[in-house]
Design an enzyme around this catalytic site. Sequence first.
Site, mmCIF file in Angstrom:
data_model
loop_
_atom_site.group_PDB
_atom_site.id
_atom_site.type_symbol
_atom_site.label_atom_id
_atom_site.label_comp_id
_atom_site.label_asym_id
_atom_site.label_seq_id
_atom_site.Cartn_x
_atom_site.Cartn_y
_atom_site.Cartn_z
ATOM 1 N N HIS A 12 34.594 27.029 38.773
ATOM 2 C CA HIS A 12 35.416 26.904 37.561
ATOM 3 C C HIS A 12 34.817 27.658 36.386
ATOM 4 O O HIS A 12 35.526 28.209 35.558
ATOM 5 C CB HIS A 12 35.608 25.423 37.215
ATOM 6 C CG HIS A 12 36.716 24.810 38.016
ATOM 7 N ND1 HIS A 12 36.784 23.477 38.309
ATOM 8 C CD2 HIS A 12 37.794 25.373 38.581
ATOM 9 C CE1 HIS A 12 37.869 23.250 39.027
ATOM 10 N NE2 HIS A 12 38.496 24.384 39.214
ATOM 11 N N ASP A 46 39.960 45.190 52.954
ATOM 12 C CA ASP A 46 39.988 44.806 54.361
ATOM 13 C C ASP A 46 40.102 46.015 55.271
ATOM 14 O O ASP A 46 39.545 46.021 56.361
ATOM 15 C CB ASP A 46 41.152 43.836 54.623
ATOM 16 C CG ASP A 46 40.766 42.426 54.231
ATOM 17 O OD1 ASP A 46 39.682 41.986 54.639
ATOM 18 O OD2 ASP A 46 41.526 41.776 53.490
ATOM 19 N N CYS A 67 45.803 48.468 46.376
ATOM 20 C CA CYS A 67 45.423 47.309 45.571
ATOM 21 C C CYS A 67 44.029 46.786 45.905
ATOM 22 O O CYS A 67 43.614 45.752 45.415
ATOM 23 C CB CYS A 67 46.446 46.188 45.722
ATOM 24 S SG CYS A 67 46.537 45.529 47.386
ATOM 25 N N GLU A 118 46.163 46.758 55.868
ATOM 26 C CA GLU A 118 44.753 46.376 55.768
ATOM 27 C C GLU A 118 44.070 46.389 57.127
ATOM 28 O O GLU A 118 42.883 46.113 57.234
ATOM 29 C CB GLU A 118 44.596 44.950 55.223
ATOM 30 C CG GLU A 118 45.545 44.561 54.150
ATOM 31 C CD GLU A 118 45.268 43.185 53.602
ATOM 32 O OE1 GLU A 118 44.305 43.061 52.844
ATOM 33 O OE2 GLU A 118 46.021 42.238 53.913
HETATM 34 C C1 PEP Z 1 42.298 44.091 50.170
HETATM 35 O O1 PEP Z 1 41.966 43.664 51.280
HETATM 36 O O2 PEP Z 1 42.016 45.225 49.746
HETATM 37 C C2 PEP Z 1 43.058 43.221 49.246
HETATM 38 C C3 PEP Z 1 43.533 43.673 48.114
HETATM 39 O O3 PEP Z 1 43.175 41.909 49.605
HETATM 40 P P1 PEP Z 1 41.998 40.839 49.394
HETATM 41 O O4 PEP Z 1 40.887 41.480 48.618
HETATM 42 O O5 PEP Z 1 42.614 39.694 48.671
HETATM 43 O O6 PEP Z 1 41.627 40.532 50.812
HETATM 44 MG MG MG Z 2 42.859 41.862 52.008
#
Ligand code: PEP
Ligand code: MG
Length: 594
Positions: free
Chosen positions: A197, A463, A510, A439
């Site tokens: 937190h 990932d 992302c 991913e």
């Molecule tokens: C990723 O795997 O790049 C992703 C954006 O998902 P997370 O980091 O939440 O696994």
């Molecule tokens: Mg991911």
Amino acid sequence: MEGGKPRLLHGIGVTTGTVVGKCWVRLMHEIVLPERQITPEQIPSEWKRLEEALGLSRGQLEDLYENVRQMMGDDKAEIIEFHLMMLDDEELLQNIRTILEQELCCIEQAVDHAIAAACTTMQSKADPYFQERAEDIRDVGNRILRNLLGEPVGGIQYSPKEPSVLLTDDLTPTETAHLDLNIVKAIVTRGGSRTSHTAILARALGIPAIVAVQETLDGLADGMEVALDVSRGVVIVNPDEATAAAYRAREEKQKALLAQMLDENRLCPETRDGFQARLVANVELPHEAEQAKRRYNVGVGLFRTEFLFITKGRPLSEEEQFENYRQTAEAVYPRSVIFRTLDIGGDKVLSQLDMPQELNPFMGTRAIRFSLYRPELFKEQLRAILRASAYGKVRVMFPMISTQEELVHAIKYLDEVKLELSRDNIPFNDELDVGCMIEVPSAALLAERLAPMVDFFSIGTNDLVQYSLAVDRGNPAIAYLYQPAHPAVLRQMKHVVDAAYASGKWVSVCGEMAAELLYTPLILGMGIHELSMSPMSLPSVHQLISNIRMQDAEILVAQALECNDGLEVDALCRNFLQRACPEILTGDDLPPLP
Ligand code: PEP
Ligand code: MG
């Protein structure tokens, strides 16, 4: 006290940026408990003292709840709500009563023992949510004890004269919420974790924070200088003059970049030869989305919905999810938000979800696999997202798709829920964009089969790198193998982009790679338009894009695809940046660590 030999501390950076400042050290001062024994006749008066202390604690926490709610929003205030609930926890009160009656110790000892037992129980659970709640229970326990002893509670008692870096053994969530941001430039704690937190509140406050520092803080004193590289989780105590100057220069530059980006107030940075990219934010909670829109004027490219469940410690009902999604869609409007369906599993466990026990959870029932294994939960989430789509620009995407069949099933459930909503006359956007995260190598390599089924791809490089190179993304022992720009990864990304464009679909990135300046030209050079990242990285990526030429970035990609390994690509990228944009802050502007 000033000067002295440089010394390094290592922790987990939960935000980004560099900070230089004077230390303000606040090591835990122990609560000294009285050792008093009591007679059975004194039990009622001791209990009355406890009731008074609980009353005082309740008043303080109610005030704090209101402050946090106003400053940081309802979701953060819930942390304080948990503390308030603890004051009425029947099991805890019964345990205190039993200890008091059986051991005939003073009430302070009884409270301390009962709190310690509750903390041990929480820490023994496998679910990190419960382990982290031990921190909250200790916080409430200390508040009750300090109120019993008539000591000041909550908030920080001493404030230095100039904005400083607070170094402390631990900072409770309530103390974090109390921090005066005019005084505290950054926080460094030995306790905490990425999802504690304290870390969540630090992120919400936008305050640079390094938690879980491995080394002792003994020997540090007020007034010593420290330089923090928050992204890398490193603290340099007593930096030499050149180091402090480099960190300070970077700090100033970050401020200037932010001001410049906000001044330009442009959502889409443009390369020097006119290619437009769209920058969006990765967030975990509605309040962060609202803040990203307010501070940076951007939408959300990845809303990690599982964090709503993780911070609550339980699954959310459809109604609760809908409220969170609706609030987010409205807050970022007219920008859009991409809700990613639950990515539970791997290191994100929630014991209340009755998840399968697996030897290798990152390869197990994670993300879309979990959703397809629990379709009732999946459909509830899809209903909530679809309902929210009536209130803003909402998109949905599925994490960790590894086969075409999984995507077919996920879309089938989405269509089922759409039918149900139409039948019940519940409004939603029937045209909402549906995306597939890329991913897993199997999805990347067969992207041309997936592309016709969706509106967009979002490449999760965190990932994709992990699964492509068989390297655990969180294991420091093999971090050297974690090479985001490895040609094996880049070739898959390029293939995904080509497959998407052949089907007229768009692509976003992302994963953390999108925020790494070294790799931004590679991502652009592949023709990817949308980059989604933690909000604090937006200004520098914005600046970089405005300084390069797409034509050069395309050549860089062609060269990178021919390299032998990630390190070779890194060298190419570094060279590219030095030529194209020497003033950019890649981390190379900082001197090597002492
Ligand atoms: C990723 O795997 O790049 C992703 C954006 O998902 P997370 O980091 O939440 O696994
Ligand atoms: Mg991911």
